[in-house]
Write a protein that holds these residues in place. Sequence first.
Motif, PDB file in Angstrom:
ATOM      1  N   GLY A  86     -11.908 -31.622  19.249  1.00  0.00           N
ATOM      2  CA  GLY A  86     -10.632 -30.933  19.292  1.00  0.00           C
ATOM      3  C   GLY A  86      -9.443 -31.706  19.801  1.00  0.00           C
ATOM      4  O   GLY A  86      -8.321 -31.226  19.738  1.00  0.00           O
ATOM      5  N   ALA A  87      -9.614 -32.906  20.338  1.00  0.00           N
ATOM      6  CA  ALA A  87      -8.474 -33.677  20.844  1.00  0.00           C
ATOM      7  C   ALA A  87      -8.914 -35.124  21.040  1.00  0.00           C
ATOM      8  O   ALA A  87     -10.108 -35.399  21.164  1.00  0.00           O
ATOM      9  N   PRO A  88      -7.963 -36.058  21.080  1.00  0.00           N
ATOM     10  CA  PRO A  88      -8.330 -37.424  21.455  1.00  0.00           C
ATOM     11  C   PRO A  88      -8.981 -37.427  22.836  1.00  0.00           C
ATOM     12  O   PRO A  88      -8.629 -36.612  23.702  1.00  0.00           O
ATOM     13  N   ARG A  90      -9.404 -38.089  26.333  1.00  0.00           N
ATOM     14  CA  ARG A  90      -8.558 -38.482  27.459  1.00  0.00           C
ATOM     15  C   ARG A  90      -9.123 -37.849  28.719  1.00  0.00           C
ATOM     16  O   ARG A  90      -9.746 -36.792  28.669  1.00  0.00           O
ATOM     17  N   SER A 127      -5.438 -30.044  33.057  1.00  0.00           N
ATOM     18  CA  SER A 127      -6.519 -30.333  32.115  1.00  0.00           C
ATOM     19  C   SER A 127      -6.355 -29.521  30.841  1.00  0.00           C
ATOM     20  O   SER A 127      -6.496 -30.043  29.731  1.00  0.00           O
ATOM     21  N   ARG A 129      -3.533 -27.994  29.740  1.00  0.00           N
ATOM     22  CA  ARG A 129      -2.265 -28.250  29.048  1.00  0.00           C
ATOM     23  C   ARG A 129      -2.307 -29.546  28.240  1.00  0.00           C
ATOM     24  O   ARG A 129      -1.805 -29.612  27.120  1.00  0.00           O
ATOM     25  N   GLU A 130      -2.913 -30.590  28.813  1.00  0.00           N
ATOM     26  CA  GLU A 130      -2.935 -31.893  28.151  1.00  0.00           C
ATOM     27  C   GLU A 130      -4.251 -32.173  27.435  1.00  0.00           C
ATOM     28  O   GLU A 130      -4.441 -33.254  26.900  1.00  0.00           O
ATOM     29  N   LYS A 131      -5.155 -31.199  27.447  1.00  0.00           N
ATOM     30  CA  LYS A 131      -6.467 -31.343  26.788  1.00  0.00           C
ATOM     31  C   LYS A 131      -7.169 -32.617  27.254  1.00  0.00           C
ATOM     32  O   LYS A 131      -7.527 -33.497  26.465  1.00  0.00           O
ATOM     33  N   ARG A 132      -7.378 -32.689  28.552  1.00  0.00           N
ATOM     34  CA  ARG A 132      -8.048 -33.827  29.173  1.00  0.00           C
ATOM     35  C   ARG A 132      -9.361 -33.385  29.799  1.00  0.00           C
ATOM     36  O   ARG A 132      -9.459 -32.285  30.359  1.00  0.00           O
ATOM     37  N   TRP A 148      -9.997 -27.414  30.406  1.00  0.00           N
ATOM     38  CA  TRP A 148     -10.267 -27.610  28.974  1.00  0.00           C
ATOM     39  C   TRP A 148     -11.675 -28.146  28.762  1.00  0.00           C
ATOM     40  O   TRP A 148     -12.421 -27.680  27.906  1.00  0.00           O
TER      41      TRP A 148
END
Length: 244
Positions: A86-88, A90, A127, A129-132, A148
């Motif tokens: 779902g996201a890079p 990080r 976590s 908000r920035e998908k970390r 996340w």
Amino acid sequence: MNGPEIQIAVAPELRLFVPSDRRQGPTALVTDGSSTLGHVVESLGVPLTEAGRLLVDGRQVAVSHVPSAGERVEVHGVERPQEVPGAPLRFLLDVHLGTLARRLRLLGVDAAYENEDIGDPALAALSAREKRVLLSRDRGLLRRREIWAGAYVYSDRPDDQLRDVLGRFAPALAPWTRCTACNGRLTDADKDTVQDRLEHGTQRTYDVFAQCEACGRVYWRGAHHARLEAIVDRALREFGGAAA
């Protein structure tokens, strides 16, 4: 609790989280008849970030499964390398993992780090908000529903912490491309453009520089380079990647 009794066993790598009397194979556990299996696992002390497959009588179930009397539950650890969809990929590290954050950045891994204790709610919100992926040794923090994704860091030794994270998530490595101070990107810098930031001895001795695009910090192969290079070389040998 006063409800259905189940038999539950956790994988060996997860036994550090559970009471000592539950570390030797399946043990009986009385549930309340309404709580989900995810809640039961967490009540034993295992953060759900560390739980992989959940098997009930040999079949895989979701964390939302409500245990029934007589069920045999197996809690497995996460499979490695662990995929984070779902996201890079990080990371976000809590205030106690500064050395790990700097080493991840040294390897070119996107690793945000809060060097002040901003509190668990703010970390969890960041976590999300920035998908970390939130890395921490705080089990309570990892139990917060709003994060996340998260992962427990099993060791308190930076060398072992780095191997744990690299082995678990297999991030792409691009050494010498991130600022170890702020996580910004590094670019090659002409000596003339950064000389006002250098001491006279550094100006005389070095000719190759890089500069952070975010904070402006200047890097060169100084006295600590050999130690940092050893960290990079070990990581590349074990986990792959290409020097940048």
